[in-house]
Design an enzyme around this catalytic site. Sequence first.
Site, mmCIF file in Angstrom:
data_model
loop_
_atom_site.group_PDB
_atom_site.id
_atom_site.type_symbol
_atom_site.label_atom_id
_atom_site.label_comp_id
_atom_site.label_asym_id
_atom_site.label_seq_id
_atom_site.Cartn_x
_atom_site.Cartn_y
_atom_site.Cartn_z
ATOM 1 N N ARG A 50 1.125 -1.189 0.326
ATOM 2 C CA ARG A 50 0.249 0.034 0.000
ATOM 3 C C ARG A 50 0.866 1.152 -0.019
ATOM 4 O O ARG A 50 0.239 2.455 -0.082
ATOM 5 C CB ARG A 50 -0.445 -0.171 1.241
ATOM 6 C CG ARG A 50 -2.111 0.991 0.989
ATOM 7 C CD ARG A 50 -3.140 0.855 2.196
ATOM 8 N NE ARG A 50 -2.653 0.504 3.607
ATOM 9 C CZ ARG A 50 -1.963 1.189 4.245
ATOM 10 N NH1 ARG A 50 -1.854 2.505 4.057
ATOM 11 N NH2 ARG A 50 -1.801 0.742 5.333
ATOM 12 N N TYR A 104 -13.081 16.318 -17.142
ATOM 13 C CA TYR A 104 -13.394 15.463 -17.522
ATOM 14 C C TYR A 104 -14.063 15.268 -16.144
ATOM 15 O O TYR A 104 -14.941 15.534 -15.518
ATOM 16 C CB TYR A 104 -11.547 14.940 -17.476
ATOM 17 C CG TYR A 104 -12.284 13.216 -16.867
ATOM 18 C CD1 TYR A 104 -12.727 12.310 -17.955
ATOM 19 C CD2 TYR A 104 -12.661 12.657 -15.253
ATOM 20 C CE1 TYR A 104 -13.397 10.724 -18.045
ATOM 21 C CE2 TYR A 104 -13.454 11.034 -15.175
ATOM 22 C CZ TYR A 104 -13.565 10.160 -16.976
ATOM 23 O OH TYR A 104 -14.200 8.610 -16.278
ATOM 24 N N ASP A 176 -4.619 17.984 -16.378
ATOM 25 C CA ASP A 176 -4.652 16.647 -16.796
ATOM 26 C C ASP A 176 -4.101 16.507 -18.366
ATOM 27 O O ASP A 176 -4.447 17.152 -18.676
ATOM 28 C CB ASP A 176 -5.933 16.246 -16.229
ATOM 29 C CG ASP A 176 -6.223 14.910 -16.613
ATOM 30 O OD1 ASP A 176 -5.611 14.583 -17.921
ATOM 31 O OD2 ASP A 176 -7.876 14.180 -16.673
ATOM 32 N N LYS A 201 -5.402 5.172 -20.118
ATOM 33 C CA LYS A 201 -5.554 5.765 -21.933
ATOM 34 C C LYS A 201 -4.366 5.834 -22.779
ATOM 35 O O LYS A 201 -3.810 4.277 -22.476
ATOM 36 C CB LYS A 201 -6.030 7.358 -21.400
ATOM 37 C CG LYS A 201 -6.832 7.805 -20.857
ATOM 38 C CD LYS A 201 -8.009 6.985 -21.276
ATOM 39 C CE LYS A 201 -9.364 7.236 -19.867
ATOM 40 N NZ LYS A 201 -9.609 8.269 -19.925
#
Length: 397
Positions: A50, A104, A176, A201
């Site tokens: 983690r 987005y 972004d 992406k």
Amino acid sequence: MTKRQFSTRLIHDSEEPRIEGAVSLPIFQSATYRATSGDETTYDDIRYLRLSNSPNHQRLAQKLAGLCEAEAALVTGSGMAAISTTLLSLVKTGDHILAQDCLYGGTLSFLHEEAPGLGIDVDFVDAEDPDSWAEVCRPQTRLFYVETMSNPLLKVPDLPAVVDFCQQHSLTSLIDNTFASPALFQPLSMGFDVELHSATKYLNGHSDIVAGCVASTREHISTITHRLNHLGGILDPHACFLLHRGLKTLELRMTQQCHNAQMLAERLQEHPDVSQVHYPGLSSHPAHQRASEWFGGCGGVLSFSVVGDGARAQRLLNQLTLAVDAPSLGGVETLVSRPAVSSHAGQSAQQRQTLGISDQLIRVAVGIEAAQDLWDDFEQALDASAPQSEVVAMEDS
Ligand SMILES: *Cc1c(COP(=O)(O)O)cnc(C)c1O
């Protein structure tokens, strides 16, 4: 030694030392690691999945930092994990955010639905109009958030003006950069403070994982990593491996995607049944000048309006044989969608109209297929969906 070119760095950066001589970094499928410094073990020495410090995480982050011209980077369990964790690291109750108005959908929802409950105010601005920013900036404003190219109309903010504005007002600038990827644009070199990606992406490129990435200064990445350790949105080692593998072909894929998108945009623009095409590579696009000046290519996403109504646009999608009707972008296969019933379905017809998103608008996220095959597919689907074929099409369905 002169700095190697981007395509070489994609393959060779951060690959040495090769563990056991393995040319490809193996997957470290281990949740925890034996303590190395005995009694003197500190928090920083603990290796646990983690904490994003497995060899897979560290090598991948190092590689991404280099490709983004950043001091450091962090990989996350999704693009939204990167975005939400970063925002929660940089603002607190009482702070104010300036954000571009056509972000987005997931980011917009986060700002609309999560921020108010945390006592964080947001103002949305037209990122193409720098004169409108000062009047909404407050003493409590901490950051300015934009995207390199907006979905689905491919608007490009006045990026150098965002950097200047943030420097003048002591704000942190966030971008972004998913739609361009570091292969086409390097925001940190332009002066942005923090670069974010949905690595789902272009970075991964194969539509088989969700992942995210943040690149910035060592200080910012350390703060964001600490927050991610609490929130837990980490990437698992197998997904790290797939992202690392996909990343190596980023430039090859991007080159072909830019080529395919340009060709499709030009042919669509000439088709009598297409009323408008949105792609910054076209001289008719409002951002053409900016994109040519700042980006190494205009990317693989374009959108167009077909003559007729929403039903015609849907028939067109149904007639396509190569392109798949699915959300997302940046993979090797061409995907198509209708923003009115996918990314922007949550908005009212009135809101969509204000944004310029009609029922006939089709978004195309091109893959790396042969350009001619793609055009043949779109051309036959345009013909087959034309109103005179309506009766036939309706009998079929
Ligand atoms: C997909 C996407 C995101 C969200 O990324 P996930 O990996 O789906 O969480 C954020 N920004 C942009 C521009 C995107 O296209």
